[in-house]
Write an enzyme that holds these catalytic residues in place. Sequence first.
Site, PDB file in Angstrom:
ATOM      1  N   HIS A 198      27.119   4.443 -28.220  1.00 28.96           N
ATOM      2  CA  HIS A 198      25.833   5.147 -28.218  1.00 28.96           C
ATOM      3  C   HIS A 198      25.911   6.408 -29.065  1.00 28.96           C
ATOM      4  CE1 HIS A 198      27.392   8.155 -25.330  1.00 28.96           C
ATOM      5  NE2 HIS A 198      27.877   7.137 -24.630  1.00 28.96           N
TER       6      HIS A 198
ATOM      7  N   HIS B 194      14.772  11.875 -22.054  1.00 25.85           N
ATOM      8  CA  HIS B 194      14.889  11.508 -23.462  1.00 25.85           C
ATOM      9  C   HIS B 194      13.602  12.010 -24.112  1.00 25.85           C
ATOM     10  CE1 HIS B 194      17.790   8.036 -22.258  1.00 25.85           C
ATOM     11  NE2 HIS B 194      18.426   9.164 -22.439  1.00 25.85           N
TER      12      HIS B 194
ATOM     13  N   ASP C 279      26.250  10.783 -13.834  1.00 21.48           N
ATOM     14  CA  ASP C 279      25.232  11.233 -14.793  1.00 21.48           C
ATOM     15  C   ASP C 279      23.984  11.529 -13.978  1.00 21.48           C
ATOM     16  OD1 ASP C 279      23.292  11.533 -16.776  1.00 21.48           O
ATOM     17  OD2 ASP C 279      24.142   9.959 -18.052  1.00 21.48           O
TER      18      ASP C 279
ATOM     19  N   TYR D 136      34.511   3.966 -23.192  1.00 25.19           N
ATOM     20  CA  TYR D 136      34.329   2.956 -22.154  1.00 25.19           C
ATOM     21  C   TYR D 136      35.257   1.789 -22.483  1.00 25.19           C
ATOM     22  CZ  TYR D 136      30.210   5.903 -22.258  1.00 25.19           C
ATOM     23  OH  TYR D 136      29.374   6.996 -22.314  1.00 25.19           O
TER      24      TYR D 136
ATOM     25  N   ASP E 119       0.813  -1.215   0.000  1.00 22.37           N
ATOM     26  CA  ASP E 119       0.000   0.000   0.000  1.00 22.37           C
ATOM     27  C   ASP E 119       0.851   1.271   0.000  1.00 22.37           C
ATOM     28  OD1 ASP E 119       0.999  -0.304   2.506  1.00 22.37           O
ATOM     29  OD2 ASP E 119      -0.902  -0.072   3.569  1.00 22.37           O
TER      30      ASP E 119
ATOM     31  N   HIS F   2      24.302   2.338 -17.998  1.00 21.43           N
ATOM     32  CA  HIS F   2      23.181   2.699 -17.139  1.00 21.43           C
ATOM     33  C   HIS F   2      23.335   2.068 -15.752  1.00 21.43           C
ATOM     34  CE1 HIS F   2      20.425   3.706 -20.807  1.00 21.43           C
ATOM     35  NE2 HIS F   2      21.298   4.658 -20.536  1.00 21.43           N
TER      36      HIS F   2
ATOM     37  N   ARG G  93      32.422   9.895 -19.705  1.00 23.34           N
ATOM     38  CA  ARG G  93      31.379  10.574 -20.490  1.00 23.34           C
ATOM     39  C   ARG G  93      31.318  12.025 -20.021  1.00 23.34           C
ATOM     40  NH1 ARG G  93      27.754   7.129 -19.937  1.00 23.34           N
ATOM     41  NH2 ARG G  93      26.386   7.980 -18.325  1.00 23.34           N
TER      42      ARG G  93
ATOM     43  N   HIS H 240      20.537  13.381 -27.350  1.00 21.31           N
ATOM     44  CA  HIS H 240      19.100  13.149 -27.500  1.00 21.31           C
ATOM     45  C   HIS H 240      18.379  14.456 -27.220  1.00 21.31           C
ATOM     46  CE1 HIS H 240      18.974  13.139 -23.074  1.00 21.31           C
ATOM     47  NE2 HIS H 240      19.988  12.285 -23.109  1.00 21.31           N
TER      48      HIS H 240
ATOM     49  N   GLU I 239      26.913  14.375 -25.607  1.00 17.81           N
ATOM     50  CA  GLU I 239      27.506  13.502 -24.589  1.00 17.81           C
ATOM     51  C   GLU I 239      28.371  12.390 -25.168  1.00 17.81           C
ATOM     52  OE1 GLU I 239      24.634  10.792 -22.749  1.00 17.81           O
ATOM     53  OE2 GLU I 239      23.033  11.875 -23.782  1.00 17.81           O
TER      54      GLU I 239
ATOM     55  N   GLU J  46      28.771  15.318 -20.609  1.00 21.07           N
ATOM     56  CA  GLU J  46      27.457  15.641 -21.188  1.00 21.07           C
ATOM     57  C   GLU J  46      26.999  17.023 -20.753  1.00 21.07           C
ATOM     58  OE1 GLU J  46      22.976  13.646 -21.373  1.00 21.07           O
ATOM     59  OE2 GLU J  46      24.358  13.115 -19.755  1.00 21.07           O
TER      60      GLU J  46
ATOM     61  N   ASP K 216      20.195  17.352 -17.661  1.00 26.13           N
ATOM     62  CA  ASP K 216      20.876  16.065 -17.852  1.00 26.13           C
ATOM     63  C   ASP K 216      22.360  16.348 -18.052  1.00 26.13           C
ATOM     64  OD1 ASP K 216      21.623  13.493 -18.428  1.00 26.13           O
ATOM     65  OD2 ASP K 216      20.482  13.322 -20.291  1.00 26.13           O
TER      66      ASP K 216
END
Length: 463
Positions: A362, A373, A261, A403, A41, A244, A420, A366, A399, A422, A272
């Site tokens: 990647h 996104h 990130d 890696y 709940d 991610h 990275r 975006h 970005e 960004e 972002d």
Amino acid sequence: MNKPIIPKEEYAARRRRLLDRLGKDALAVVPSGGLKVRNRDAEYPFRQDSDFHYLTGFNEPEAVAVFVPGREAGEYVLFCREKNEMAERWSGTRAGLDGAKHWHGADDAHPISDLDKLMLDLLTGRDQVHYDLGVNPDFDLNVIRWVNHLRAKARAGVRAPHSIVMLDRIVHEMRLFKSEAEVAVMRYAAQIAARAHTRAMQVCQPGKFEYEVEAELLHEFRQKGMEPAYTSIVGGGKNACILHYIENRDTLRDGDLLLIDAGAEHECYASDITRTFPVNGTFSPEQRALYQLVLDAQHAAIAVAIPGKTWDDPHQAAVKVLAQGLLDLGILSGTLEQAMQKPAVAEGEAPKEEPYRQFYMHKTGHWLGMDVHDVGDYKVGTGDDEWRTLQPGMVLTVEPGLYISPADNVDSKWWNIGIRIEDDVLITADGNDVLSRDVVKEIAAIENLMAREENGKRPDSTL
């Protein structure tokens, strides 16, 4: 600094644009977001559906907005919860029907319990229903049931809708281009996120847990009444190579990099930002070389994120810099052309990826807006086969990253370096504006900022 907001007049202007584009024989239906159960709940914090919020500014669940061009009794009809003293004592104040009209601009407001009955009247005589099938499967059944109910009465002379058209073709194109008010809100969200990243750099040190650094991000967000725009990524060492990674539970080690990130959400608009920095405050030679390469790629991409260039141009600019840099460092071999093209394979063999994609898998950005996104087509034209041309008012992320996971074809000195960088970039009439510029990213600036922690200095909170 006063927090920027989207004024009521802008919501009204958005609705007017939508109504004009629908045409006199159509109708649009947009349901709100709903409460979601976390466990048993306990519920997750409510977050409004982005399209619904974009058109209404109404931040309650159990609501449906209906847009009926030319309706004499009002073109914007809002179904929502009624005022209820007992329910509000438990779960908070409701706008009610009067509030829906007075505070949120509805021409006409009805209890959500009357939706079934009144929707049949609103749909009668309309040729098209603009509604996004598949987004809310439970609500889909309502729309289909209403349309079928009216179609069954065709022999009695009832004119029923003959088609259901995806509404996102109109609304998402509207959302792609940001107004001055939207840019102000997004700039503020980026400023707070930049402050959070700065704080993270200043408190980071070997031995801390990733979640301890994440807590510093949350401190800055919540201090300004914001939520994370998405689940923050705080990955040290090998975890930075997981695109991610959100567990945020490992110990930060001396000699590793930390990739963060994280973005803040203000008025349902996201920032972002990604920054990567050494846990101990000083880049090693290998980290420095790869970091500068990614930074150079980002500078190259931002330079072509301008009106008249296509969506894909920043990506291609970044890939060219990254591929050449990997060749120069001996991580890739061959020519630049070979590094950027898929290798030839014998007939019957599975196709292979471009060699650079082992380390950069990647796209370089975006769209950014109410969703991290964000919505909007990336390709346009006949068959959607052409990359979209960048225009003023669009906001995108830039970005690039690298890696380097352990692999037989890579010298071990590069292993477990994930980077990275960004930023949030607004396309302007004369170029671009980096909304997230307030957090450092040059090597010397990062090392200087992190060195100040030894003196006990922390970022202030003047915004």
